[in-house]
Scaffold this motif. Structure first.
Motif, PDB file in Angstrom:
ATOM      1  N   SER A 177      45.876  -2.642 -49.855  1.00  0.00           N
ATOM      2  CA  SER A 177      45.370  -2.802 -48.513  1.00  0.00           C
ATOM      3  C   SER A 177      45.559  -4.398 -47.934  1.00  0.00           C
ATOM      4  O   SER A 177      45.987  -4.396 -46.888  1.00  0.00           O
ATOM      5  CB  SER A 177      44.339  -2.119 -47.890  1.00  0.00           C
ATOM      6  N   LEU A 178      45.080  -5.273 -48.788  1.00  0.00           N
ATOM      7  CA  LEU A 178      45.094  -6.735 -48.301  1.00  0.00           C
ATOM      8  C   LEU A 178      46.506  -7.045 -48.199  1.00  0.00           C
ATOM      9  O   LEU A 178      46.849  -7.696 -47.127  1.00  0.00           O
ATOM     10  CB  LEU A 178      44.161  -7.333 -49.533  1.00  0.00           C
ATOM     11  N   LEU A 181      37.284  -2.636 -43.262  1.00  0.00           N
ATOM     12  CA  LEU A 181      35.884  -3.611 -43.430  1.00  0.00           C
ATOM     13  C   LEU A 181      35.739  -4.080 -44.702  1.00  0.00           C
ATOM     14  O   LEU A 181      35.513  -5.340 -44.611  1.00  0.00           O
ATOM     15  CB  LEU A 181      34.584  -2.668 -43.219  1.00  0.00           C
ATOM     16  N   VAL A 182      36.147  -3.205 -45.675  1.00  0.00           N
ATOM     17  CA  VAL A 182      36.304  -3.906 -47.200  1.00  0.00           C
ATOM     18  C   VAL A 182      37.391  -5.099 -47.197  1.00  0.00           C
ATOM     19  O   VAL A 182      36.950  -6.080 -47.847  1.00  0.00           O
ATOM     20  CB  VAL A 182      36.441  -2.878 -48.181  1.00  0.00           C
ATOM     21  N   VAL A 183      38.457  -5.121 -46.587  1.00  0.00           N
ATOM     22  CA  VAL A 183      39.517  -5.965 -46.775  1.00  0.00           C
ATOM     23  C   VAL A 183      38.779  -7.006 -45.967  1.00  0.00           C
ATOM     24  O   VAL A 183      39.068  -8.381 -46.331  1.00  0.00           O
ATOM     25  CB  VAL A 183      40.727  -5.530 -46.177  1.00  0.00           C
ATOM     26  N   PRO A 230      49.464 -10.247 -46.094  1.00  0.00           N
ATOM     27  CA  PRO A 230      50.275 -10.900 -47.030  1.00  0.00           C
ATOM     28  C   PRO A 230      50.483 -12.240 -47.093  1.00  0.00           C
ATOM     29  O   PRO A 230      50.531 -12.542 -48.568  1.00  0.00           O
ATOM     30  CB  PRO A 230      51.542 -10.147 -46.920  1.00  0.00           C
ATOM     31  N   GLU A 231      50.011 -12.973 -45.988  1.00  0.00           N
ATOM     32  CA  GLU A 231      50.136 -14.340 -46.035  1.00  0.00           C
ATOM     33  C   GLU A 231      48.914 -15.012 -46.772  1.00  0.00           C
ATOM     34  O   GLU A 231      49.077 -16.247 -47.144  1.00  0.00           O
ATOM     35  CB  GLU A 231      50.157 -14.769 -44.680  1.00  0.00           C
ATOM     36  N   ARG A 232      48.080 -14.338 -47.038  1.00  0.00           N
ATOM     37  CA  ARG A 232      46.799 -14.680 -47.883  1.00  0.00           C
ATOM     38  C   ARG A 232      47.061 -14.709 -49.310  1.00  0.00           C
ATOM     39  O   ARG A 232      46.244 -15.088 -50.175  1.00  0.00           O
ATOM     40  CB  ARG A 232      45.480 -14.027 -47.434  1.00  0.00           C
ATOM     41  N   LEU A 233      47.905 -13.781 -49.797  1.00  0.00           N
ATOM     42  CA  LEU A 233      48.175 -13.777 -51.138  1.00  0.00           C
ATOM     43  C   LEU A 233      49.480 -14.443 -51.915  1.00  0.00           C
ATOM     44  O   LEU A 233      50.390 -14.685 -51.184  1.00  0.00           O
ATOM     45  CB  LEU A 233      48.388 -12.145 -51.447  1.00  0.00           C
TER      46      LEU A 233
END
Length: 262
Positions: free
Chosen positions: A107-108, A76-78, A113-116
């Motif tokens: 965790s993200l 949920l936090v991610v 990983p495509e968002r970083l």
């Protein structure tokens, strides 16, 4: 502040955006808020080069503060941070997280990983979290917070520290919704951590740092450096877990060159 909504459970996440340039998301630690990035000098140092995205994590600051421990599950936090990025229509960001924010970043990174663009983790850990707060603060700290309140918690933490708590950190802790913070701490204690195999599979420019006196997290950070391929490790000399994030000049001396490369 603006607000993004996590569509899974409807929790609202407050955030602000400051500066111009490539997006950089800064995720704060336990019992703090996004205000620390301004108080400790990060905003002033970075705003001319980066578009800073500054969320308050759920249960903290001006974000919603549910009192159910299950509301603080890591997925949920991610999802909260992804909701912020989606609200801003940002595909990829640089990420800088400290302590809790560092754990969320790990965790993200393995889930999306495509968002970083890059990952920077300070004072973080991928290990199971059972007992971690007793090591970071003092034995029995969650029960003290739950039964005696924030003033007793801060006094006992201060008594266990080598250096006195700074006024900014004390004020940030004291501003919390205590019931929400207890729920977050209790749920965090059940987190299994991030699997080693998932970290070993990361293909993402990664910087890891911890204070030389951060005994609970320096060993965890060194371990992360052996797991994440190509990651860099920086040890910030003379600081413990609570004071490293406040040492912005020393932290940014290693973070800014890393970000500039990518």
């Amino acid at each position: 502040m603006q607000q993004a909504i996590n569509s899974v459970d409807g929790v609202g996440i407050a955030y602000r955006v400051i500066g111009e340039g490539p997006p950089l998301l800064l995720a704060h630690g336990t019992a703090l808020s996004s205000a620390i990035w301004r108080a400790f000098g990060y905003v002033k140092a970075l705003r001319s080069e980066y578009r800073l995205i500054l969320p308050d994590m759920r249960g903290h600051g001006r974000s919603d503060t549910p009192h159910d421990p299950e509301s603080y599950a890591m997925d949920l936090v991610v999802g909260d941070l992804l909701a912020v990025l989606d609200a801003l229509e940002i595909d990829r960001v640089h990420y800088l997280g400290y302590s809790f924010g560092g754990r969320v970043g790990l965790s993200l990174a393995v889930s999306a990983p495509e968002r970083l663009r890059t990952l920077t983790v300070g004072g973080g850990s991928s290990r199971p979290q059972a007992g971690s707060f007793d090591k970071l603060f003092f034995p029995g700290c969650i029960d003290v917070l739950d039964n005696e309140g924030m003033t007793a918690f801060l006094d006992q933490w201060n008594a266990h520290r080598t250096w006195p708590l700074d006024a900014a950190t004390r004020a940030a802790f004291d501003a919390n919704d205590t019931r929400a913070l207890v729920a977050y701490l209790r749920r965090s204690e059940t987190e299994p951590g991030v699997p080693d195999a998932a970290l070993e599979a990361l293909d993402l420019p990664t910087l890891l740092f911890a204070g030389s006196e951060d005994r609970p997290r320096l060993s965890d950070t060194r371990r992360l450096a052996t797991l994440i391929p190509g990651s860099r490790l920086a040890v910030i000399d003379g600081f413990d877990h609570a004071t490293t994030v406040a040492a912005s000049a020393e932290v940014l001396a290693v973070v800014k060159p890393f970000l500039a490369e990518h």
